[in-house]
Design an enzyme around this catalytic site. Structure first.
Site, PDB file in Angstrom:
ATOM      1  N   SER A 126      -0.013   8.003   1.488  1.00  0.00           N
ATOM      2  CA  SER A 126      -0.451   7.078   0.439  1.00  0.00           C
ATOM      3  C   SER A 126       0.746   6.552  -0.339  1.00  0.00           C
ATOM      4  O   SER A 126       1.751   7.237  -0.480  1.00  0.00           O
ATOM      5  CB  SER A 126      -1.396   7.821  -0.519  1.00  0.00           C
ATOM      6  OG  SER A 126      -1.593   7.076  -1.705  1.00  0.00           O
ATOM      7  N   TYR A 151      -2.538  15.466  -6.447  1.00  0.00           N
ATOM      8  CA  TYR A 151      -2.937  14.738  -5.220  1.00  0.00           C
ATOM      9  C   TYR A 151      -1.703  14.078  -4.602  1.00  0.00           C
ATOM     10  O   TYR A 151      -1.425  14.247  -3.422  1.00  0.00           O
ATOM     11  CB  TYR A 151      -4.002  13.679  -5.539  1.00  0.00           C
ATOM     12  CG  TYR A 151      -4.115  12.647  -4.454  1.00  0.00           C
ATOM     13  CD1 TYR A 151      -3.553  11.376  -4.609  1.00  0.00           C
ATOM     14  CD2 TYR A 151      -4.724  12.952  -3.244  1.00  0.00           C
ATOM     15  CE1 TYR A 151      -3.617  10.447  -3.591  1.00  0.00           C
ATOM     16  CE2 TYR A 151      -4.788  12.019  -2.223  1.00  0.00           C
ATOM     17  CZ  TYR A 151      -4.229  10.765  -2.402  1.00  0.00           C
ATOM     18  OH  TYR A 151      -4.283   9.852  -1.388  1.00  0.00           O
ATOM     19  N   LYS A 155       0.528  14.756  -0.891  1.00  0.00           N
ATOM     20  CA  LYS A 155       0.928  13.745   0.111  1.00  0.00           C
ATOM     21  C   LYS A 155       2.432  13.826   0.357  1.00  0.00           C
ATOM     22  O   LYS A 155       2.898  13.801   1.492  1.00  0.00           O
ATOM     23  CB  LYS A 155       0.533  12.339  -0.350  1.00  0.00           C
ATOM     24  CG  LYS A 155      -0.961  12.078  -0.348  1.00  0.00           C
ATOM     25  CD  LYS A 155      -1.586  12.257   1.035  1.00  0.00           C
ATOM     26  CE  LYS A 155      -3.074  11.973   1.040  1.00  0.00           C
ATOM     27  NZ  LYS A 155      -3.695  12.250   2.364  1.00  0.00           N
TER      28      LYS A 155
HETATM   29  C1  WQD Z   1      -6.929  -0.100  -9.042  1.00  0.00           C
HETATM   30  C2  WQD Z   1      -6.656  -0.891 -10.324  1.00  0.00           C
HETATM   31  C3  WQD Z   1      -7.066   0.333 -12.346  1.00  0.00           C
HETATM   32  C4  WQD Z   1     -11.375   0.695 -11.926  1.00  0.00           C
HETATM   33  C5  WQD Z   1      -6.104   5.085  -6.185  1.00  0.00           C
HETATM   34  C6  WQD Z   1      -5.286   6.250  -5.748  1.00  0.00           C
HETATM   35  C7  WQD Z   1      -4.584   5.909  -4.469  1.00  0.00           C
HETATM   36  C8  WQD Z   1      -5.598   5.500  -3.442  1.00  0.00           C
HETATM   37  C9  WQD Z   1      -6.404   4.314  -3.950  1.00  0.00           C
HETATM   38  C10 WQD Z   1      -6.116   7.493  -2.211  1.00  0.00           C
HETATM   39  C11 WQD Z   1      -5.964  -0.045 -11.374  1.00  0.00           C
HETATM   40  C12 WQD Z   1      -8.009  -0.854 -12.222  1.00  0.00           C
HETATM   41  C13 WQD Z   1     -10.056   0.381 -11.682  1.00  0.00           C
HETATM   42  C14 WQD Z   1     -12.039   0.102 -13.038  1.00  0.00           C
HETATM   43  C15 WQD Z   1     -10.049  -1.098 -13.572  1.00  0.00           C
HETATM   44  N1  WQD Z   1      -6.443   6.587  -3.142  1.00  0.00           N
HETATM   45  N2  WQD Z   1      -9.413  -0.501 -12.488  1.00  0.00           N
HETATM   46  N3  WQD Z   1     -11.345  -0.784 -13.823  1.00  0.00           N
HETATM   47  O1  WQD Z   1      -5.660   3.919  -8.956  1.00  0.00           O
HETATM   48  O2  WQD Z   1      -4.547   1.983  -7.706  1.00  0.00           O
HETATM   49  O3  WQD Z   1      -5.258   4.002  -6.449  1.00  0.00           O
HETATM   50  O4  WQD Z   1      -7.017   4.741  -5.187  1.00  0.00           O
HETATM   51  O5  WQD Z   1      -5.199   7.467  -1.444  1.00  0.00           O
HETATM   52  O6  WQD Z   1      -3.871   7.046  -4.050  1.00  0.00           O
HETATM   53  O7  WQD Z   1      -4.307   6.478  -6.747  1.00  0.00           O
HETATM   54  O8  WQD Z   1      -6.977   2.469  -7.334  1.00  0.00           O
HETATM   55  O9  WQD Z   1      -9.104   1.261  -7.459  1.00  0.00           O
HETATM   56  O10 WQD Z   1      -8.735   3.252  -9.025  1.00  0.00           O
HETATM   57  O11 WQD Z   1      -7.526   1.139  -9.432  1.00  0.00           O
HETATM   58  O12 WQD Z   1      -9.428  -1.891 -14.308  1.00  0.00           O
HETATM   59  O13 WQD Z   1     -13.243   0.339 -13.333  1.00  0.00           O
HETATM   60  O14 WQD Z   1      -7.916  -1.286 -10.867  1.00  0.00           O
HETATM   61  O15 WQD Z   1      -6.611   0.448 -13.677  1.00  0.00           O
HETATM   62  O16 WQD Z   1      -5.051  -0.875 -12.076  1.00  0.00           O
HETATM   63  P1  WQD Z   1      -5.548   3.080  -7.738  1.00  0.00           P
HETATM   64  P2  WQD Z   1      -8.181   2.073  -8.311  1.00  0.00           P
END
Ligand code: WQD
Length: 341
Positions: A126, A151, A155
């Site tokens: 990741s 997590y 990785k």
């Molecule tokens: C994306 C953006 C949030 C929800 C995570 C893991 C990564 C991978 C993918 C496993 C961020 C914003 C989100 C919401 C928002 N998983 N957001 N409102 O955190 O980039 O990555 O998932 O491998 O390892 O870290 O993904 O989709 O949670 O967030 O504004 O209700 O969307 O702040 O900027 P993230 P995400």
């Protein structure tokens, strides 16, 4: 047909990869304990590929049960290892469970691979391994920063376990770590897709559930970042493009002539999109006007990250074919299919 063990093969990325493997002429064999996936996924895969995938419902950490698969299946050509706990927030609450599960399953797999002469492994890593990179786009040579969560640490550690086990070279072992950016979307058939349990933590399933009226308007976690519109930047990649990268990785390992090989590849689009751009892509793809509100930053979020993907296109001979808009279209079609069940 070459047998490929797909651990976590009933999961979001795993199920899409099982489809691409079968359609590329492999015999995918799913290993999944359904701790974070649903058996209904197997029906979706069957509908797409026209036959029920073979499945072992066991825990990858259980070496005795895993060994029975190696004995029963005889010649397993390779393994794609998805099975892991993957919720960043949960890993902070239960670090030792994450280390035990994620590192333990890698250990069991490697021990059995070396014992049974299965020499090809593709590992689901990741972009979390990078933390908040100083320079963008991030390349595979970007040094790891201290992991932002247990997590992310698992990785980083699994990649190091792989690298060192290959380097020791006791027996032939060829491995690739694929560093995913943000997987989104669903299969265009709407037969398989993301199945978050409870309130979705990730952006896109929250968007589709909010658009379907199952959740309140989405909260955008912060619009005071140093980005074009103040919201975070991510590299959103269609899950089918991501799945295809695993087939390319296997094909590269098959062609590799040396007995010891280890490489890592960024699997992203190479383009950053802000959260608001993602929301607008959903609106354009579906014609639905999304309600949202701006809220405080989410702890642990990095400001921006997106991939440099030259190595993946040149060495892996892989590139993305689907757009963020198509990913949003497919995510919405999948959400509607879920509701029709
Ligand atoms: C994306 C953006 C949030 C929800 C995570 C893991 C990564 C991978 C993918 C496993 C961020 C914003 C989100 C919401 C928002 N998983 N957001 N409102 O955190 O980039 O990555 O998932 O491998 O390892 O870290 O993904 O989709 O949670 O967030 O504004 O209700 O969307 O702040 O900027 P993230 P995400």
């Amino acid at each position: 047909m070459s047998k490929i063990l797909v651990t976590g093969g009933a999961g979001f990325i795993g199920s899409h990869t099982v489809v691409e493997l079968y359609q590329s002429g492999y015999e995918p064999i799913i290993v999944d304990n359904f701790s974070n996936s649903e058996r209904s996924v197997l029906k979706g895969i069957e509908t797409i590929i026209g036959k029920a995938p073979k499945i072992y419902a066991i825990d990858c950490n259980d070496k005795l049960e895993m060994e029975e698969i190696f004995q029963q299946e005889k010649s397993i050509q390779g393994i794609i290892h998805f099975a892991a706990y993957k919720a960043v927030g949960e890993s902070v609450e239960k670090p030792l469970e994450y280390f035990h599960n994620n590192l333990g399953s890698m250990q069991v797999l490697l021990e059995l691979m070396l014992q049974y002469n299965t020499s090809q492994l593709v590992f689901s890593s990741s972009c979390t391994v990078y933390g908040q990179p100083e320079k963008l786009p991030v390349t595979e040579q970007t040094p790891f920063l201290p992991a932002q969560s247990p997590y992310g640490a698992t990785k980083q550690m699994c990649e190091e376990i792989l690298r060192q086990t290959v380097a020791i070279g006791h027996k032939p072992l060829k491995a690739i770590s694929l560093r995913y950016f943000n997987p989104v979307g669903a299969h265009p058939s709407a037969q398989i897709g993301e199945l978050p349990r409870g309130v979705p933590g990730n952006l896109v399933p929250f968007i589709t559930q909010s658009a379907a009226g199952l959740r309140p308007p989405i909260t955008v976690f912060g619009n005071d970042y140093n980005t074009s519109d103040g919201t975070c930047v991510r590299d959103f990649i269609h899950v089918v493009d991501l799945a295809k990268a695993h087939v390319k990785a296997l094909q590269l390992l098959e062609k590799e002539t040396s007995d010891s090989y280890y490489e890592v590849f960024n699997i992203g689009t190479g383009k950053g999109s802000t959260v608001l751009e993602a929301i607008h892509a959903f609106e354009e793809a579906t014609g639905i006007k999304l309600q949202y509100k701006i809220g405080p930053r989410r702890p642990g979020d990095i400001e921006k990250i997106y991939a440099e993907v030259n190595k993946s296109s040149e060495v892996l001979n892989w590139h993305t074919e689907l757009s963020l808009k198509e990913a949003m279209r497919d995510a919405w079609n999948w959400q509607q299919k879920l509701q029709s069940k």
